[in-house]
Design a protein around this motif. Structure first.
Motif, PDB file in Angstrom:
ATOM      1  N   MET A  47     -25.492 -82.979   5.465  1.00  0.00           N
ATOM      2  CA  MET A  47     -25.041 -81.814   6.226  1.00  0.00           C
ATOM      3  C   MET A  47     -24.975 -82.217   7.687  1.00  0.00           C
ATOM      4  O   MET A  47     -26.008 -82.420   8.333  1.00  0.00           O
ATOM      5  N   ASN A  49     -21.994 -82.322  11.283  1.00  0.00           N
ATOM      6  CA  ASN A  49     -20.661 -82.289  11.870  1.00  0.00           C
ATOM      7  C   ASN A  49     -20.315 -83.602  12.551  1.00  0.00           C
ATOM      8  O   ASN A  49     -19.278 -83.690  13.216  1.00  0.00           O
ATOM      9  N   LEU A  83     -21.387 -81.575   3.881  1.00  0.00           N
ATOM     10  CA  LEU A  83     -21.288 -80.168   4.268  1.00  0.00           C
ATOM     11  C   LEU A  83     -21.225 -80.099   5.784  1.00  0.00           C
ATOM     12  O   LEU A  83     -22.132 -80.566   6.472  1.00  0.00           O
ATOM     13  N   LYS A  84     -20.155 -79.498   6.298  1.00  0.00           N
ATOM     14  CA  LYS A  84     -19.940 -79.420   7.743  1.00  0.00           C
ATOM     15  C   LYS A  84     -20.161 -77.971   8.177  1.00  0.00           C
ATOM     16  O   LYS A  84     -19.337 -77.100   7.892  1.00  0.00           O
ATOM     17  N   PRO A  85     -21.302 -77.690   8.825  1.00  0.00           N
ATOM     18  CA  PRO A  85     -21.643 -76.309   9.172  1.00  0.00           C
ATOM     19  C   PRO A  85     -20.576 -75.643  10.037  1.00  0.00           C
ATOM     20  O   PRO A  85     -20.022 -76.249  10.955  1.00  0.00           O
ATOM     21  N   GLU A  86     -20.319 -74.377   9.709  1.00  0.00           N
ATOM     22  CA  GLU A  86     -19.356 -73.574  10.459  1.00  0.00           C
ATOM     23  C   GLU A  86     -20.026 -72.285  10.942  1.00  0.00           C
ATOM     24  O   GLU A  86     -19.571 -71.191  10.675  1.00  0.00           O
ATOM     25  N   SER A  91     -20.554 -73.482   5.282  1.00  0.00           N
ATOM     26  CA  SER A  91     -20.115 -74.848   5.590  1.00  0.00           C
ATOM     27  C   SER A  91     -18.816 -75.180   4.876  1.00  0.00           C
ATOM     28  O   SER A  91     -18.556 -74.714   3.760  1.00  0.00           O
ATOM     29  N   GLN A  92     -18.034 -76.013   5.538  1.00  0.00           N
ATOM     30  CA  GLN A  92     -16.893 -76.629   4.876  1.00  0.00           C
ATOM     31  C   GLN A  92     -17.417 -77.725   3.949  1.00  0.00           C
ATOM     32  O   GLN A  92     -18.338 -78.462   4.301  1.00  0.00           O
ATOM     33  N   HIS A 102     -15.213 -74.060   0.765  1.00  0.00           N
ATOM     34  CA  HIS A 102     -16.304 -73.622   1.623  1.00  0.00           C
ATOM     35  C   HIS A 102     -17.472 -73.132   0.771  1.00  0.00           C
ATOM     36  O   HIS A 102     -17.283 -72.658  -0.347  1.00  0.00           O
ATOM     37  N   SER A 105     -23.335 -69.172   3.203  1.00  0.00           N
ATOM     38  CA  SER A 105     -24.770 -69.412   3.334  1.00  0.00           C
ATOM     39  C   SER A 105     -25.536 -68.870   2.139  1.00  0.00           C
ATOM     40  O   SER A 105     -26.606 -69.371   1.803  1.00  0.00           O
ATOM     41  N   LYS A 304     -16.575 -78.205  15.551  1.00  0.00           N
ATOM     42  CA  LYS A 304     -16.211 -77.810  14.193  1.00  0.00           C
ATOM     43  C   LYS A 304     -15.710 -76.374  14.150  1.00  0.00           C
ATOM     44  O   LYS A 304     -15.051 -75.964  13.185  1.00  0.00           O
ATOM     45  N   GLU A 353     -11.678 -72.058  10.291  1.00  0.00           N
ATOM     46  CA  GLU A 353     -12.956 -72.394  10.919  1.00  0.00           C
ATOM     47  C   GLU A 353     -13.806 -71.157  11.198  1.00  0.00           C
ATOM     48  O   GLU A 353     -14.771 -71.229  11.960  1.00  0.00           O
TER      49      GLU A 353
END
Length: 492
Positions: A47, A49, A83-86, A91-92, A102, A105, A304, A353
């Motif tokens: 996890m 970005n 997992l790229k937190p948004e 997350s993406q 996606h 949470s 991100k 996003e």
């Protein structure tokens, strides 16, 4: 799912996030690679970005560094789930290098659905390897997530990989964190952990010997070593935003560079080469603090969540600071999401996003940006015609930016102009990451800001290589390397 040949493999878990797992795996990759082994790093789920581009797609930046340490090219199989937190929404999901939707949470228990792909990547990575070093994520003590776990002991048991666990003494409570982890695990999970190590120790190790005995008595896990604080870690790319200011320059410098720290900051290792320049004072500006009025340059790094970060930048009053900086003749550099913020408008009609919407940018570049579903992920060779220099870079971004200032693009990628520049040349934006790692390009550019040559610091890429070599030697002195290899060979 098991391969017909099980190469040795070992998983490094941590008592929590940011205990040093990533760097220890990188150091061990370099150590064993230099012994002639074909080493492969692997992290089932990351996890972050801070991402890197590979020939197949994107992975966590830490795994790219580990691949470099192992002297091999990075591959998406080294980090099958990213997992790229948004923000608060979730997350993406990057699955085997590509965007796969996606996770909200409240849906994080669905991560277990990715286990077949994780094992598929692991098996491919094992093919032809002499040793696979697996990095866990967070802590295996998060028992509320255990049923669908793919990042820690859930993976270890599915793949039959023995594990060791690392505790960080620098944050305090390391005895309790190790014994407490043992206490909350079920018997089968405990059995996968074959030993422990202590990281980031300062002082006389002899004073900690009674504590090692206490941990072993309570857990049955033998000590595999105590690793002293490794100062040169500051020369290596940090994965976690918590480490953002690590290694930032506190000294005075001829050239002050200010970086506002926004919640969705991404690919902040773009800034690492600046930390090695003695003429640069790199200032990370935290929320609640104005941008320094004497900065020569403001850098807006990647994001991100561009629209959310643009709103936060205004809420902090940093937009006013940046406009005042420009009126004083200061320079501004925008990287990726920061580049988008410098334009006239940013639009996200599909809600890629966050909530769908649009906002005015800072208006410092005559460009407009629209986020689109197609994601650009690629490594490139870049030329900087202004200084006659060239280097490697990479792109990871959504959307396109177009407008009159694109006609003054500061870079070229093949025959394609890249980025935008204001009419006076003092505001520059680019989608390229990693351009500052090119020593000739970085120094020519910094010299142009200062109005003349600057004191020359270390070459960036050799400094990273030297730090990896030093880290490997450091671990060899302080860990039981023979025992670690023996455990890896015990893979069931």
């Amino acid at each position: 799912m098991r391969s017909s040949r099980h190469p040795p493999a070992l998983m490094l878990l941590g008592t929590g996030s940011n205990v040093g797992k990533s760097l220890i795996v990188a150091g061990l990759c370099r150590l064993f690679a230099d012994r002639g082994l074909k080493v492969r790093p692997f992290k089932p789920q990351n996890m972050s970005n801070n991402a890197a581009a590979t020939a197949q797609g994107e992975i966590g930046r830490a795994q790219a560094l580990q691949a470099r340490a192992a002297r091999i090219a990075p591959h998406v199989d080294m980090n099958p789930v990213l997992l790229k937190p948004e923000g608060e929404r979730g997350s993406q999901v990057i699955l085997q290098g590509r965007v796969a939707g996606h996770l909200s949470s409240g849906d994080f228990s669905r991560r277990g659905d990715f286990l077949p792909k994780v094992l598929e990547s692991f098996e491919r990575l094992c093919d032809g390897a002499d040793l696979v070093l697996v990095e866990g994520a967070g802590s295996p003590a998060e028992t509320n997530l255990r049923a669908r776990d793919i990042a820690n002991l859930g993976f270890a048991r599915a793949a039959g990989v023995p594990a060791v666990i690392i505790g960080d003494i620098d944050r305090g409570g390391v005895i309790a964190s190790l014994i407490g982890t043992h206490a909350v695990l079920d018997a089968d999970d405990r059995a996968m952990i074959r030993g422990f190590a202590i990281n980031r120790f300062r002082g006389d190790v002899a004073l900690f010997e009674p504590a090692l005995a206490t941990i072993t008595r309570a857990t049955g896990w033998p000590s595999l070593g105590v690793v002293p604080w490794f100062a040169d870690a500051a020369r290596l790319p940090a994965e976690d935003g918590l480490d953002l200011v690590r290694g930032a320059t506190a000294r005075g410098g001829a050239l002050k560079i200010a970086v506002p720290v926004l919640p969705g900051i991404a690919n902040f290792d773009d800034l690492d080469p600046l930390k090695l320049e003695p003429a640069v004072e790199l200032v990370f500006v935290r929320p609640g603090t104005p941008l320094p009025g004497d900065a020569a340059l403001v850098i807006l790094p990647g994001s991100k969540t561009t629209l959310r970060d643009l709103a936060r930048l205004r809420a902090e009053g940093w937009d006013i600071d940046i406009l005042a900086h420009r009126r004083r003749g200061g320079h501004v550099l925008g990287l990726c999401g920061g580049y988008q913020m410098l334009g006239r408008t940013v639009r996200d009609p599909l809600g890629l996003e966050g909530p769908a919407g649009a906002a005015p940018g800072l208006g410092l570049l005559e460009i407009d940006t629209e986020l689109t579903a197609d994601k650009t992920v690629r490594e490139v060779m870049v030329e900087h015609p202004g200084s006659g220099t060239a280097g490697r870079a990479y792109e990871i971004h959504l959307g396109r930016s177009e407008g009159p200032d694109r006609a003054r693009a500061p870079f070229r990628v093949g025959e394609r102009p890249e980025g935008a520049r204001s009419a006076d040349g003092k505001v520059v934006g680019t989608y390229l990451h990693g351009v500052l790692a090119s020593d000739p390009l970085r120094r020519a550019w910094l010299g142009s800001l200062a109005g003349g040559p600057l004191a020359i610091g270390e070459a960036y890429e050799p400094a990273v290589e030297a730090a990896l070599d030093a880290l490997a030697a450091h671990l060899e002195r302080h860990l039981d390397i023979a025992r670690l290899l023996e455990l890896a060979r015990s893979r069931s």
